[in-house]
Design an enzyme around this catalytic site. Structure first.
Site, PDB file in Angstrom:
ATOM      1  CB  VAL A  11      -0.975   0.000   1.208  1.00  0.00           C
ATOM      2  CG1 VAL A  11      -1.802   1.277   1.225  1.00  0.00           C
ATOM      3  CG2 VAL A  11      -1.887  -1.224   1.159  1.00  0.00           C
ATOM      4  CE  LYS A 199     -10.360  -5.187   5.794  1.00  0.00           C
ATOM      5  NZ  LYS A 199     -10.203  -6.085   4.643  1.00  0.00           N
TER       6      LYS A 199
HETATM    7  N1  HSE Z   1      -6.165  -9.007   3.356  1.00  0.00           N
HETATM    8  C1  HSE Z   1      -7.154  -8.006   3.148  1.00  0.00           C
HETATM    9  C2  HSE Z   1      -8.230  -8.576   2.221  1.00  0.00           C
HETATM   10  C3  HSE Z   1      -6.511  -6.791   2.541  1.00  0.00           C
HETATM   11  O1  HSE Z   1      -8.001  -9.622   1.622  1.00  0.00           O
HETATM   12  O2  HSE Z   1      -9.299  -7.987   2.116  1.00  0.00           O
HETATM   13  C4  HSE Z   1      -7.375  -5.589   2.516  1.00  0.00           C
HETATM   14  O3  HSE Z   1      -7.725  -5.168   3.797  1.00  0.00           O
END
Ligand code: HSE
Length: 400
Positions: A11, A199
């Site tokens: 990123v 998340k």
């Molecule tokens: N490893 C995470 C995914 C990356 O596959 O969504 C993005 O947050």
């Protein structure tokens, strides 16, 4: 204004590339000149045109008064937490793609940002390249959000899609996702559901204003999903997705859960495939709103980091609506008491057996049925009864 980037991985390198190659677009979006100031990484990148901007010493960034925004994409809690805390305390704004950091330390970093009239933003931490966080705290801030259900992990969605479309082998699909740069450094965070859990914890904390801790969210990944489950669901008109859900209950408590779930074909989340993510938001004034886009990968995620950099550069002072409290009392509801419908696959049961064991069952295929809403305790009683008469193969909640 100069920007510092902490970590030149997938990123961070994307953020540097955008700041370097699309500098006029970024500066014009911010309404002022934004410059790639400094990149913190222990490795050497002498081949890059901006190799002279690298440093191995964070104190240089902290001491540079021209650096107004620090963008972190190192991952993990430390040293990211200490670095961003120090930057905010100096009045620099901080932006991050690091969901672990936001889920664990969000309330504290937001409060430090507020105290120093700076901003702490994290658009890239959920949903990769989807503009999601900002609409939630701005356009939908008074919409009365009651529920969110998201496909929030690109890696597992990619794996499930490969299994669904091609009957692919789980490990080969995971290796592919890793090669494409979607997976976490340790892919168990993806496949065990922790990434999606962090998340949904962030979304819930942001939307309902109280910290929901990842450890309070029952979390199950996709490791137990078999090709037979995927194909049985498909025959019955469903697909299986790793869903992260959060719902506001009475008295302000939150029901949250991460687990594989059955989604009916034709419903908005059923068509979300490959690395794409989507979040279905239900709100009192708007009804259903769907956010959709690439949930992982270098440039989509870097684009969200850039959006936060632009927002910080444009904004005078702290954005008050990006905040949640770190209350002493848990925001999580007692999930044991909540009832859900389940998709059950069992071997050795006749139709009569199924109706005898679960009178309100909806039989949808051979040895496959959907239960009425069951609490965890009722489900466990049904499991025992099924195993007395046959073999329970799988039980997956149904999202409606
Ligand atoms: N490893 C995470 C995914 C990356 O596959 O969504 C993005 O947050």
């Amino acid at each position: 204004m100069k920007i510092a980037i902490l970590g030149h991985g997938t990123v961070g390198s994307g953020v540097a590339e955008i700041l370097w190659n699309r500098n006029s677009e970024v500066s014009s979006a911010a309404g002022k000149s934004l410059e790639l100031g400094c990149i913190l990484d222990i490795r050497d990148f002498s081949e890059l045109p901006y190799s002279d901007r690298f440093t191995k010493d964070f104190s240089e960034i902290l001491a540079d008064p021209e650096i107004g925004i620090v963008a972190e994409s190192m991952g993990g809690i430390e040293p990211a937490y200490s670095y961003l805390k120090a930057a905010l305390e100096k009045g620099k704004s901080a932006v991050t793609s690091n969901k672990e950091l936001v889920a664990e330390k969000g309330a504290e970093l937001l409060s430090i940002a507020r105290a120093h009239n700076a901003n702490f933003l994290f658009e890239a931490s959920v949903g990769g390249g989807i503009p999601l966080i900002r609409p939630l705290y701005s356009a939908m801030s008074a919409a009365g959000i009651t529920e969110m259900a998201g496909i929030l992990n690109g890696t597992t969605n990619y794996i499930l899609t490969q299994m669904f479309r091609f009957g692919a082998d789980y490990s080969a699909a995971l290796a592919d996702a890793q090669r494409l740069g979607y997976a976490e450094r340790d892919p168990s965070a993806d496949v065990l559901g922790w990434d999606a859990c962090r998340k949904i914890a962030i979304l819930s904390s942001l939307v309902w204003g109280k910290t929901l801790r990842p450890e309070e969210i029952p979390t199950e990944g996709i490791a137990n999903i078999t090709a037979e489950d995927v194909s049985a669901a498909e025959i019955c008109g469903f697909s299986i997705k790793l869903l992260a859900r959060a719902k506001l209950l009475e008295k302000g408590k939150i029901f949250a859960r991460v687990s594989p779930a059955l989604v009916r074909n034709g419903s908005p989340l059923s068509t979300v495939s490959d690395v794409y993510n989507a979040v279905l938001v239900r709100a009192e004034t708007t009804g259903e709103v769907l956010f959709y886009g690439k949930g992982a990968g270098k440039m989509p995620t870097a684009s969200s980091v850039i959006a936060d950099i632009v927002e910080c550069a444009k904004t005078e002072g702290n954005i008050g609506s990006v905040f949640w409290e770190d209350g002493a009392q848990s925001a999580a509801a007692d999930t044991e008491a909540l009832a859900e419908k389940y998709f059950i696959r069992a071997r050795g049961l006749s139709k009569e057996d199924i109706f005898f064991l679960c009178p309100a069952a909806e039989i949808i295929g051979t040895e496959v049925f959907i239960t009425p809403p069951l609490t965890a305790c009722e489900l466990s009683v049904l499991k025992e009864k099924i195993n007395e008469h046959g073999v329970l193969l799988s039980k997956i909640p149904l999202f409606e």
